[in-house]
Design an enzyme around this catalytic site. Structure first.
Site, PDB file in Angstrom:
ATOM      1  N   ARG A  49     -41.511  92.678  26.547  1.00 40.98           N
ATOM      2  CA  ARG A  49     -42.099  91.568  27.635  1.00 40.98           C
ATOM      3  C   ARG A  49     -40.951  90.418  27.355  1.00 40.98           C
ATOM      4  O   ARG A  49     -40.268  90.518  26.768  1.00 40.98           O
ATOM      5  CB  ARG A  49     -43.329  90.701  27.501  1.00 40.98           C
ATOM      6  CG  ARG A  49     -43.747  90.065  27.871  1.00 40.98           C
ATOM      7  CD  ARG A  49     -45.088  88.985  27.469  1.00 40.98           C
ATOM      8  NE  ARG A  49     -45.751  88.067  28.339  1.00 40.98           N
ATOM      9  CZ  ARG A  49     -46.081  86.919  28.289  1.00 40.98           C
ATOM     10  NH1 ARG A  49     -46.216  87.203  26.890  1.00 40.98           N
ATOM     11  NH2 ARG A  49     -46.679  86.606  29.253  1.00 40.98           N
ATOM     12  N   LEU A  50     -40.857  90.550  29.019  1.00 37.93           N
ATOM     13  CA  LEU A  50     -39.849  88.686  30.012  1.00 37.93           C
ATOM     14  C   LEU A  50     -40.894  87.827  30.213  1.00 37.93           C
ATOM     15  O   LEU A  50     -41.827  88.791  31.163  1.00 37.93           O
ATOM     16  CB  LEU A  50     -39.353  89.410  30.433  1.00 37.93           C
ATOM     17  CG  LEU A  50     -38.010  88.761  31.455  1.00 37.93           C
ATOM     18  CD1 LEU A  50     -37.147  87.919  30.747  1.00 37.93           C
ATOM     19  CD2 LEU A  50     -37.345  88.942  32.513  1.00 37.93           C
ATOM     20  N   GLY A  78     -32.600  88.111  49.370  1.00 41.34           N
ATOM     21  CA  GLY A  78     -33.141  88.739  50.270  1.00 41.34           C
ATOM     22  C   GLY A  78     -32.742  90.326  50.524  1.00 41.34           C
ATOM     23  O   GLY A  78     -32.978  90.585  52.043  1.00 41.34           O
ATOM     24  N   ILE A 131     -43.427  85.825  32.151  1.00 44.74           N
ATOM     25  CA  ILE A 131     -42.971  84.597  33.099  1.00 44.74           C
ATOM     26  C   ILE A 131     -44.399  84.377  33.786  1.00 44.74           C
ATOM     27  O   ILE A 131     -44.453  83.351  34.008  1.00 44.74           O
ATOM     28  CB  ILE A 131     -43.338  85.390  34.573  1.00 44.74           C
ATOM     29  CG1 ILE A 131     -41.714  86.657  34.496  1.00 44.74           C
ATOM     30  CG2 ILE A 131     -42.608  84.680  36.119  1.00 44.74           C
ATOM     31  CD1 ILE A 131     -40.525  85.773  34.206  1.00 44.74           C
ATOM     32  N   ASP A 147     -51.120  87.486  35.086  1.00 41.08           N
ATOM     33  CA  ASP A 147     -51.078  88.412  36.111  1.00 41.08           C
ATOM     34  C   ASP A 147     -51.090  89.901  35.668  1.00 41.08           C
ATOM     35  O   ASP A 147     -52.386  90.547  36.014  1.00 41.08           O
ATOM     36  CB  ASP A 147     -50.154  88.536  37.044  1.00 41.08           C
ATOM     37  CG  ASP A 147     -49.086  88.421  36.579  1.00 41.08           C
ATOM     38  OD1 ASP A 147     -48.519  88.625  35.820  1.00 41.08           O
ATOM     39  OD2 ASP A 147     -48.227  89.786  37.499  1.00 41.08           O
ATOM     40  N   CYS A 191     -40.877  93.666  32.975  1.00 36.33           N
ATOM     41  CA  CYS A 191     -41.219  94.110  31.674  1.00 36.33           C
ATOM     42  C   CYS A 191     -40.564  95.229  31.831  1.00 36.33           C
ATOM     43  O   CYS A 191     -39.794  96.079  32.699  1.00 36.33           O
ATOM     44  CB  CYS A 191     -42.065  93.857  31.200  1.00 36.33           C
ATOM     45  SG  CYS A 191     -43.378  92.002  30.995  1.00 36.33           S
ATOM     46  N   ASN A 208     -45.189  96.348  33.832  1.00 36.74           N
ATOM     47  CA  ASN A 208     -44.403  95.774  34.990  1.00 36.74           C
ATOM     48  C   ASN A 208     -44.325  95.901  35.633  1.00 36.74           C
ATOM     49  O   ASN A 208     -44.512  96.442  37.091  1.00 36.74           O
ATOM     50  CB  ASN A 208     -42.702  97.188  34.404  1.00 36.74           C
ATOM     51  CG  ASN A 208     -41.190  96.625  34.833  1.00 36.74           C
ATOM     52  OD1 ASN A 208     -41.025  95.396  35.190  1.00 36.74           O
ATOM     53  ND2 ASN A 208     -40.889  97.622  35.883  1.00 36.74           N
ATOM     54  N   GLY A 209     -43.594  93.518  36.527  1.00 33.43           N
ATOM     55  CA  GLY A 209     -43.431  93.540  37.882  1.00 33.43           C
ATOM     56  C   GLY A 209     -44.336  92.179  37.654  1.00 33.43           C
ATOM     57  O   GLY A 209     -44.400  91.488  36.876  1.00 33.43           O
ATOM     58  N   ILE A 219     -21.677  85.144  44.697  1.00 34.10           N
ATOM     59  CA  ILE A 219     -20.339  85.234  43.272  1.00 34.10           C
ATOM     60  C   ILE A 219     -18.674  85.900  44.546  1.00 34.10           C
ATOM     61  O   ILE A 219     -19.570  85.853  45.910  1.00 34.10           O
ATOM     62  CB  ILE A 219     -20.477  86.111  42.401  1.00 34.10           C
ATOM     63  CG1 ILE A 219     -20.773  87.743  43.866  1.00 34.10           C
ATOM     64  CG2 ILE A 219     -21.760  86.016  41.432  1.00 34.10           C
ATOM     65  CD1 ILE A 219     -20.722  88.927  43.167  1.00 34.10           C
TER      66      ILE A 219
END
Length: 620
Positions: A49-50, A362, A52, A99, A2, A74-75, A288
């Site tokens: 907010r995103l 990665g 998840i 969470d 977020c 955020n996280g 890509i």
């Protein structure tokens, strides 16, 4: 994942809702799913907010059951299910499956020590009404950002600098940081290119109370004495694979679709192989490519995708995206950020976001495994300095002398050997500076010859390394990367470019358990002889296609020099010498001429100058 923002008036005047709304609106790209505001007297907390975890109920700002604490976050906390079970056994009750609420209850149970219990990436702020303080924290490694300022008797903070500018923090440039930027290509924490704005360093927290701000460190990168480092190769490989596998498992927790970035390199391929083990369905993978062959890794990515039966997606990038890339980077980083790999990272994130909301990466593999080629150089330097002094001094001229009768590849090889030997005889600091800079450091100093106000890079580096107890250059490099280049370059790049399109990027290699374990592994286990990433190759890497195991390391970059030599870019390159940048004009023209004629590959440095030029014109 977020965006957070807020402020605290020390004068105790009532917080203004429109100011808070301006701040959160500036972060809408980080959280397009919902917005929330909370104001109590002089304190204002805002959230974008995103969704998840628990999309239906996990809205923020979130208030505790007794109404005494409120959080914006955020996280992602990957061990939140385990923590929730522990807290429930202690009597805590939960209204959501998020969470966020776990952090809130963990704070109520353990106070600021809750940070030690969390496994994840985060930047959060908690207002504690009982203690009348604001508690802000950033994760151990620095995956999530947090910026703050003290201005007009107020404490102001946000996920990105633009939120602070929206509040009214003035955009005053710090030209004293020019040499640091020209050397690194970014400005490391706690500094920013804005005079009034600071970055909270990884593994640090702030307590803001009654006009006072205390900054403290809650976690230290392990500096294990060499005599205590682990040397058993088999045991290291087994423990490494066990922790990384569990890290991947935890980071696959999601209530929304997820996938993985796949470059075809060792690190991302290993992550996808572990995801395939933990998943009942084919993993969504994304890569890509470029028309310029030496930058294109699509072939290797396809092999990895086939080996682990992923559902694979590809996207092609070309130079027509140059203008869009400048605009995107200036907007989302808020200050010049010269790492050109931000361009493909942005393209990859936007492409993946069409299919998923979460992507494992990665990132951090080279830091955890000490896998960059520069580590080979540092190990060689340590070996070279054990030679007799006379031999050290005579090796470089002898190598150049051997190369004189030859032309082409052989002469280049001998001159290269001479340069490596000469560099190995230098101090670690001089060697590192030369490696970090995109052009020779002497050329940077010549650009700034008339500037007496700049902070010399050597002084900055001495400050960073002041508390480093390692004497071996291999370990000193590891220390520098975890304190500076990993959080302020690699992780900043990934955060801004993924959040620009509301994609949550997760890095299993950066589980703090793995970081702590590998920090205590001896360099001869990480790199027996000069074999890079030996621990990964001898564990998870055994399941990878042989072509990927043997492939030379490539950086995730774009063909900038080729683009700059094209006809479309010549006028833009020439504009760098128009006098708007505060550098010596003669040195500027020399760098431009050598790049456009192909004598010198300074495309990455010119890209840094482009960003600096446009940023100064627009902001300062």
């Amino acid at each position: 994942m977020c965006g957070i923002a807020g402020f605290y008036h020390f004068s105790l005047q009532h917080a203004n809702e429109s100011s808070l709304r301006d701040m959160t609106d500036s972060l809408a790209h980080r959280g397009p799913d919902a917005a929330g505001l909370w104001i109590q007297g002089p304190v204002a907390l805002g959230h974008r907010r995103l969704s998840i975890f628990d999309p239906a109920a996990g809205h923020q700002p979130m208030t505790s059951l007794d109404g005494e604490t409120v959080i914006i976050f955020n996280g992602a906390i990957y061990n939140f299910l385990e923590l929730r079970d522990e807290l429930e056994r202690m009597g805590h009750r939960f209204r959501t499956d998020s969470d966020t609420e776990v952090i809130l209850n963990a704070y109520e149970q353990w106070g600021i020590d809750c940070q030690q219990r969390l496994n994840g990436m985060w930047a959060f702020a908690i207002w504690d009404n009982k203690r009348r303080h604001l508690f802000l924290s950033r994760d151990r490694i620095g995956e999530k950002p947090l910026h703050y300022a003290i201005f007009q008797n107020s404490f102001v903070f946000g996920s990105e600098i633009k939120a602070l500018l929206a509040w009214g923090i003035p955009a005053v440039a710090r030209d004293d940081l020019l040499e640091i930027y020209l050397t690194l290509g970014y400005i490391p924490a706690p500094h920013s290119f804005y005079r009034h704005i600071r970055k909270l360093r990884p593994a640090h927290y702030l307590l803001v109370k009654e006009g006072r701000i205390e900054e403290r460190k809650y976690w230290h990168f392990p500096q294990v004495p060499e005599c205590d480092m682990v040397r058993g190769e088999k045991a290291v490989c087994e423990q490494f694979e066990s922790i990384l596998s569990d890290s991947v498992r935890l980071r696959m927790r999601s209530d929304v679709p997820y996938g993985a970035f796949l470059s075809g390199g060792l690190d991302s391929s290993s992550i996808v192989s572990l995801m395939a083990q933990h998943s009942e369905h084919p993993v969504e993978t994304f890569t890509i490519g470029f028309k310029e062959g030496r930058f294109d890794e699509r072939g290797l990515a396809r092999q990895a995708a086939a080996a682990f039966r992923s559902h694979h997606h590809e996207h092609l990038v070309d130079s027509s995206s140059f203008d869009d890339s400048i605009e995107s980077i200036l907007h989302h980083y808020d200050e010049p950020f010269g790492d050109d790999s931000a361009i493909p990272t942005g393209h990859l994130a936007r492409f993946a976001r069409q299919y998923v909301k979460v992507a494992l990466t990665g990132d951090g593999g080279d830091e955890v495994l000490s896998g960059y080629t520069i580590y080979q150089g540092e190990k060689f330097a340590a070996d070279y300095k054990r030679l007799p002094t006379l031999l050290q001094r005579s090796a470089p001229p002898f190598a150049r002398w051997l190369g004189r009768p030859f032309h082409g590849a052989m002469r280049y090889r001998m001159n290269r050997i001479a340069k490596v030997c000469a560099a190995s005889a230098q101090s670690f600091e001089l060697r590192l500076t030369a490696k970090l800079a995109k052009i020779p450091p002497i050329m940077i100093r010549n650009l700034l010859v008339d500037r007496k106000d700049v902070w010399p890079f050597r002084e900055f580096l001495a400050e960073v390394m002041r508390d480093c107890t390692f004497s071996d250059p291999f370990s000193r490099l590891m220390y520098f990367q975890f304190l500076v280049s990993l959080p302020d370059q690699m992780l900043t790049k990934v955060d801004r470019m993924s959040m620009a399109c509301a994609l949550e990027a997760r890095a299993p290699f950066l589980d703090y358990r793995l970081v702590e374990f590998m920090a205590g592994v001896h360099r001869n286990v990480k790199m027996p002889g000069y074999r890079r990433k030996s621990v990964l190759l001898d564990s998870i890497g055994r399941r990878l296609p042989e072509s990927i195991r043997r492939a030379p390391k490539r950086g995730f970059s774009v063909p900038l020099s080729e683009w700059f030599r094209g006809e479309d870019f010549r006028s833009r390159v020439a504009s760098l010498a128009d006098g708007s940048l505060p550098f010596a004009p003669g040195q500027m023209r020399s760098i431009i001429d050598e790049t456009t004629t192909g004598k010198q590959d300074s495309g990455a440095f010119l890209w840094m100058l482009f960003l600096l030029k446009v940023w100064r014109e627009r902001n300062c």
